[in-house]
Design a protein around this motif. Structure first.
Motif, mmCIF file in Angstrom:
data_model
loop_
_atom_site.group_PDB
_atom_site.id
_atom_site.type_symbol
_atom_site.label_atom_id
_atom_site.label_comp_id
_atom_site.label_asym_id
_atom_site.label_seq_id
_atom_site.Cartn_x
_atom_site.Cartn_y
_atom_site.Cartn_z
ATOM 1 N N ASN A 154 70.756 4.222 17.776
ATOM 2 C CA ASN A 154 70.279 3.733 19.362
ATOM 3 C C ASN A 154 71.354 3.892 20.300
ATOM 4 O OD1 ASN A 154 68.400 1.600 18.102
ATOM 5 N ND2 ASN A 154 70.129 1.376 16.766
ATOM 6 N N ALA A 155 72.648 3.928 20.300
ATOM 7 C CA ALA A 155 73.547 4.309 21.195
ATOM 8 C C ALA A 155 73.729 5.660 21.281
ATOM 9 C CB ALA A 155 74.751 3.713 20.839
ATOM 10 N N GLY A 156 74.258 6.186 22.813
ATOM 11 C CA GLY A 156 74.467 7.430 23.048
ATOM 12 C C GLY A 156 75.747 8.028 22.405
ATOM 13 N N ALA A 157 75.889 9.280 21.909
ATOM 14 C CA ALA A 157 77.223 9.586 21.369
ATOM 15 C C ALA A 157 78.361 9.739 22.357
ATOM 16 C CB ALA A 157 76.921 11.041 20.644
ATOM 17 N N ALA A 158 77.846 10.435 23.487
ATOM 18 C CA ALA A 158 78.946 10.671 24.587
ATOM 19 C C ALA A 158 79.446 9.128 25.244
ATOM 20 C CB ALA A 158 78.329 11.227 25.832
ATOM 21 N N GLU A 159 78.492 8.342 25.324
ATOM 22 C CA GLU A 159 79.034 6.814 25.723
ATOM 23 C C GLU A 159 79.867 6.265 24.688
ATOM 24 O OE1 GLU A 159 78.597 5.764 28.494
ATOM 25 O OE2 GLU A 159 79.167 3.757 28.435
ATOM 26 N N VAL A 160 79.470 6.268 23.379
ATOM 27 C CA VAL A 160 80.391 5.778 22.307
ATOM 28 C C VAL A 160 81.621 6.426 22.413
ATOM 29 C CG1 VAL A 160 80.508 5.419 19.848
ATOM 30 C CG2 VAL A 160 78.512 4.846 20.952
ATOM 31 N N VAL A 161 81.987 7.660 22.347
ATOM 32 C CA VAL A 161 83.115 8.361 22.240
ATOM 33 C C VAL A 161 83.946 8.063 23.441
ATOM 34 C CG1 VAL A 161 84.439 10.525 22.549
ATOM 35 C CG2 VAL A 161 82.218 10.563 21.117
ATOM 36 N N ARG A 162 83.415 7.723 24.786
ATOM 37 C CA ARG A 162 84.269 7.255 25.806
ATOM 38 C C ARG A 162 84.766 5.967 25.519
ATOM 39 N NH1 ARG A 162 83.830 4.088 30.036
ATOM 40 N NH2 ARG A 162 81.754 3.263 29.299
ATOM 41 N N VAL A 163 83.915 5.003 25.063
ATOM 42 C CA VAL A 163 84.457 3.740 24.979
ATOM 43 C C VAL A 163 85.852 3.955 23.875
ATOM 44 C CG1 VAL A 163 83.998 1.580 23.841
ATOM 45 C CG2 VAL A 163 82.399 2.585 25.513
ATOM 46 N N LEU A 172 88.021 4.917 8.577
ATOM 47 C CA LEU A 172 87.249 3.797 8.191
ATOM 48 C C LEU A 172 87.096 2.686 9.374
ATOM 49 C CD1 LEU A 172 88.489 3.448 4.365
ATOM 50 C CD2 LEU A 172 86.351 4.184 5.234
ATOM 51 N N ARG A 173 88.248 2.683 9.980
ATOM 52 C CA ARG A 173 88.332 1.499 11.092
ATOM 53 C C ARG A 173 87.565 2.141 12.113
ATOM 54 N NH1 ARG A 173 94.303 0.116 13.109
ATOM 55 N NH2 ARG A 173 94.092 2.452 13.421
ATOM 56 N N LEU A 174 87.448 3.506 12.377
ATOM 57 C CA LEU A 174 86.421 3.921 13.413
ATOM 58 C C LEU A 174 85.065 3.712 13.135
ATOM 59 C CD1 LEU A 174 88.374 6.957 15.068
ATOM 60 C CD2 LEU A 174 88.348 4.696 15.864
ATOM 61 N N ARG A 175 84.717 4.012 11.960
ATOM 62 C CA ARG A 175 83.342 4.188 11.496
ATOM 63 C C ARG A 175 82.839 2.561 11.660
ATOM 64 N NH1 ARG A 175 80.640 7.892 8.430
ATOM 65 N NH2 ARG A 175 79.558 6.105 7.329
ATOM 66 N N HIS A 217 79.260 -1.077 14.739
ATOM 67 C CA HIS A 217 79.103 -2.435 15.814
ATOM 68 C C HIS A 217 78.274 -2.011 17.041
ATOM 69 C CE1 HIS A 217 80.449 -5.796 13.328
ATOM 70 N NE2 HIS A 217 81.405 -4.887 12.916
ATOM 71 N N LEU A 218 78.851 -0.773 17.514
ATOM 72 C CA LEU A 218 78.362 -0.327 18.854
ATOM 73 C C LEU A 218 77.143 0.213 18.603
ATOM 74 C CD1 LEU A 218 81.483 1.661 20.324
ATOM 75 C CD2 LEU A 218 80.631 -0.787 20.847
ATOM 76 N N ASP A 219 76.501 0.819 17.532
ATOM 77 C CA ASP A 219 75.463 1.546 17.556
ATOM 78 C C ASP A 219 74.315 0.296 17.237
ATOM 79 O OD1 ASP A 219 73.351 3.414 17.440
ATOM 80 O OD2 ASP A 219 73.784 3.967 15.174
ATOM 81 N N PRO A 244 69.119 5.709 24.665
ATOM 82 C CA PRO A 244 69.841 6.519 25.385
ATOM 83 C C PRO A 244 69.245 8.141 24.671
ATOM 84 C CG PRO A 244 71.185 4.631 24.586
ATOM 85 C CD PRO A 244 69.754 4.402 24.230
ATOM 86 N N LYS A 245 68.770 8.177 23.549
ATOM 87 C CA LYS A 245 68.235 9.337 23.013
ATOM 88 C C LYS A 245 67.305 9.952 23.840
ATOM 89 C CE LYS A 245 66.060 9.354 19.285
ATOM 90 N NZ LYS A 245 65.884 9.201 17.650
ATOM 91 N N ILE A 246 66.283 9.257 24.190
ATOM 92 C CA ILE A 246 65.184 9.570 25.003
ATOM 93 C C ILE A 246 65.623 9.769 26.616
ATOM 94 C CG2 ILE A 246 62.837 9.199 25.909
ATOM 95 C CD1 ILE A 246 62.294 8.034 23.045
ATOM 96 N N MET A 247 66.590 8.902 26.873
ATOM 97 C CA MET A 247 67.102 8.932 28.372
ATOM 98 C C MET A 247 67.861 10.354 28.353
ATOM 99 S SD MET A 247 67.125 7.225 31.154
ATOM 100 C CE MET A 247 67.045 5.680 30.742
ATOM 101 N N ARG A 248 68.482 10.846 27.436
ATOM 102 C CA ARG A 248 69.106 11.888 27.753
ATOM 103 C C ARG A 248 68.199 13.317 27.966
ATOM 104 N NH1 ARG A 248 71.968 10.187 23.657
ATOM 105 N NH2 ARG A 248 71.119 12.169 22.104
ATOM 106 N N ALA A 249 67.086 13.175 27.046
ATOM 107 C CA ALA A 249 66.203 14.134 27.204
ATOM 108 C C ALA A 249 65.322 14.234 28.373
ATOM 109 C CB ALA A 249 65.251 14.034 25.934
#
Length: 717
Positions: free
Chosen positions: A184-193, A230-233, A238-240, A318-323
């Motif tokens: 559901n979430a965007g990879a770039a946005e999750v990495v930024r957070v 494990l902590r990051l997963r 939760h973000l996804d 986000p996935k379709i939004m990026r495309a």
């Protein structure tokens, strides 16, 4: 030999140094005498030294003991030159050039050295705060992140200890890489957070955790220790999570594309992406084999256009939004323009001539001819001439055209006769040069029309009988047709940008001379519809017509008209010669940026101003004093550079493009090549040199399109 013997003697001697409250300079003198080294002592070096020894030692061991004395009292020995040693306070140790830890330097030596260590498995900057307390104040420890190395300056014994410590720390740890796919979430946005959250904590804990986004697969790559992974997963899980509104909503302002035309295409694209993601339309929300299930957010994705702001409103995950945003970035670009200039060159020459004699002989007292030869010449015969003489009021203007010579005898007695010699010739020369031009976008049709709407009668009604109780008005039905120059062109620039494919339709028509017997107007029409490939700035001939017609006619009395000289009394002659030369050329120019467009605009603008200056001549006696003719204003200045709108991909509205001033153009585009001469076609006579289109003066580059050329009226002589 002498130096070798002295060196061996020094190595063989043994020294038992004992000093009590001795000045450090005295010990330096003793060391110099034992080792043969030359010492330069800094004036700040002052100390009372006590050294007790119970066993003899070699000169080298004595020198090492002297270095230990210097370390105890806060001094250093710095080799300089050949067998010269400087003794300085240790506060200057980091500014003094040192040597790398050599093989001959013992690991327990107190000599100042510099060592460069290559760290293999861990980050060198992370070791600096750990090792800093182990370095004395006069020492130096720094990391170079680009090469992951450490630079240490200290005494050899301490440097060797640091090397052993770093060797134990620099071990391969459990730092595997895990891939976490997102739904559901965007990879770039999750990495930024995540990076924003752990930026300070990771630096404080010394954790070498790395989080990288893979936008192609919409996944997050995690590298680091197992506990950190494990902590990051857990945090990424939760973000996804899907949003309640079914996806994000963005407003994208377009700079060059049309939002109304682009929105339906994007809707089709979003539908295709959703079906591809779910493995097909029949899978539904449950998904299909080989594909992930279609989420509710993907079903509710939508795009609509706002024509007022030329913007797109997009609601999608986000996935379709990026495309969708990637597609808009590729389509919303500035397309080059193409200036298409056509040259229509027409040179026509029509000549016709008629020559003949009419005669008639009458008997005495009657008007019945006893013998005659009557044949109209230029539409007039001797009968028409006789009728005009008898009744001048009914004479037509045809009798006045051309040259007519008459002779005869009219009397009451004898034979009456009349003869007429008539000659007429007509010449028509036509020279038409039309240069229509149009500017259009790549793959966009342009139409230039410089024409008149001429009425043609298609039907009429006339009242021929009386109508009781009313009247019927006669009327005519007409149809208007455009007569002039019409240019339709659609350019397509090649992928390499050096050639242009043109779909061209050119029509050049004019009102011709009305022939005898015609009931309505006659138009001359020249049309070419073709597709050509032309290099940028090149000139190509589209086609044309080269025609030479010659017709000769003769009306004569059989047998009598063939008699030499006398036969001229029994025949009339006419001749017609028509030469048509029509050639059409085309030249495209690619306007890649605002500078080239400004150059072409200024060229034509200044041309029109020059033409107006030639017409604005002062009259000696003006008919309308105080009334001036309209003038074009000076060319407006071009916008300064740097007026670009928001950069591509931004959501801020703005006007598209930036204009460079015309003065910024360093050199004009290359001038077009001259139009080539039309080749001779088989079976068609070559035209005269005066009528060849190759000799027709071509318009100057940048000259605006002229009106339909001048046509000289038919002359009679």
């Amino acid at each position: 030999m002498l130096l070798a013997s002295l060196a061996s003697a020094q190595q063989a001697q043994r020294i038992t140094p004992n000093f009590k409250d001795a000045d450090i300079t005295q010990i330096a003198e003793a060391v110099s005498a034992a080792t043969g080294k030359n010492f330069i002592i800094d004036p700040r070096v002052r100390a009372q030294v006590t050294m007790l020894s119970s066993t003899p030692m070699s000169p080298a061991a004595f020198y090492e003991a002297f270095l230990s004395i210097l370390q105890v009292y806060g001094f250093i020995a710095v080799p300089s030159g050949n067998n010269v040693v400087k003794i300085l306070p240790d506060a200057n140790a980091r500014q003094i050039p040192s040597v790398d830890l050599p093989d001959h330097v013992s690991s327990t030596s107190d000599e100042i050295v510099t060592q460069v260590l290559d760290v293999k498995n861990i980050s060198a900057p992370q070791l600096v705060p750990i090792l800093r307390p182990m370095i004395p104040q006069y020492g130096h420890l720094v990391a170079y992140p680009a090469s992951n190395i450490l630079i240490i300056t200290d005494r050899a014994s301490n440097v060797h200890r640091m090397m052993r410590i770093i060797q134990r720390i620099d071990q391969v740890g459990n730092q595997d890489v895990e891939i976490v796919p997102l739904q559901n979430a965007g990879a770039a946005e999750v990495v930024r957070v995540v990076n924003s959250l752990y930026q300070g904590a990771a630096a404080a804990e010394g954790a070498a955790v790395k989080v990288v986004a893979d936008e192609r697969s919409n996944s997050v790559l995690i590298g680091g220790e197992q506990s950190q992974r494990l902590r990051l997963r857990a945090l990424i899980a939760h973000l996804d999570t899907p949003l309640e509104a079914g996806g994000d909503t963005r407003v994208r302002y377009l700079h060059y594309a049309d939002a109304e035309k682009l929105a339906p295409k994007l809707k089709e694209q979003i539908t295709g992406i959703a079906q591809t993601t779910g493995g097909g339309g029949a899978a539904g929300a449950g998904g299909a084999q080989g594909g992930s299930p279609i989420t509710q957010a993907e079903k509710n994705a939508m795009v609509w256009a706002d024509p007022t702001n030329n913007a797109l409103v997009i609601t999608a995950p986000p996935k379709i939004m990026r495309a969708v945003m990637d597609i808009i970035d590729k389509l919303d670009i500035r397309r080059p323009q193409v200036l298409v200039e056509a040259i229509i060159a027409e040179v026509d020459e029509d000549k016709d001539a008629e020559l003949g004699i009419n005669w008639a002989a009458f008997s005495n007292g009657t008007n019945i001819p006893a013998g005659s030869f009557v044949s109209p010449i230029g539409g007039t015969s001797i009968v028409d001439l006789a009728g005009a003489i008898q009744n001048p009021a009914n004479a037509t203007t045809t009798l006045l055209q051309g040259t007519t010579l008459g002779i005869g005898r009219i009397a009451g007695t004898g034979v009456n006769f009349a003869a007429m010699l008539r000659a007429i010739r007509g010449d028509t020369d036509t020279n038409v040069i039309a240069t229509p031009s149009a500017v259009t976008m790549d793959n966009q049709e342009a139409e230039l029309k410089v024409a008149q709407e001429v009425p043609f009668v298609t039907g009429q009604f006339t009242n021929t009988t009386a109508v009781t109780g009313g009247t019927v008005n006669p009327f005519q039905t007409i149809q208007r047709e455009e007569v002039g120059t019409i240019l339709k062109v659609t350019p397509t620039i090649s992928p390499e940008g050096s050639a242009v494919m043109l779909k061209i339709s050119i029509e050049s028509s004019s009102i011709g001379q009305k022939p005898a017997g015609a009931v309505d107007l006659v138009t001359n029409k020249r049309t070419i519809t073709t597709t050509v490939l032309i290099e940028d700035g090149g000139v190509v001939v589209l086609g044309g017509l080269i025609e030479d017609n010659s017709v000769k006619g003769e009306n004569r009395v059989p047998y009598l008209g063939n008699i030499p000289i006398i036969g001229l009394l029994f025949k009339t002659r006419n001749a017609t010669s028509t030469k048509n030369n029509l050639i059409m050329f085309i030249r495209p120019k690619i306007l890649r940026d605002q500078a080239q467009a400004a150059y072409e605009t200024d060229l034509k603008y200044n041309y029109m101003i020059d033409q107006q200056k030639k017409l604005n001549t002062r009259e000696a006696l003006p008919l309308l004093p105080g009334v001036s003719r309209g003038k074009m204003p000076p060319a407006p200045p071009q916008p300064p550079p740097g007026t670009n709108p928001a950069p591509k991909g931004s959501d801020a509205p703005g006007n598209s493009g930036s204009a460079a001033p015309a003065s910024a153009v360093a050199a004009p585009p290359p001038a077009p090549e001259p139009a080539p001469a039309a080749p001779a076609q088989p079976g068609v006579p070559a035209p005269d040199s005066t009528a060849s289109p190759a000799n027709t003066p071509s318009p100057q580059p940048g000259a605006p399109p002229t009106s339909q050329g001048t046509q000289s009226p038919q002359g009679q002589r």
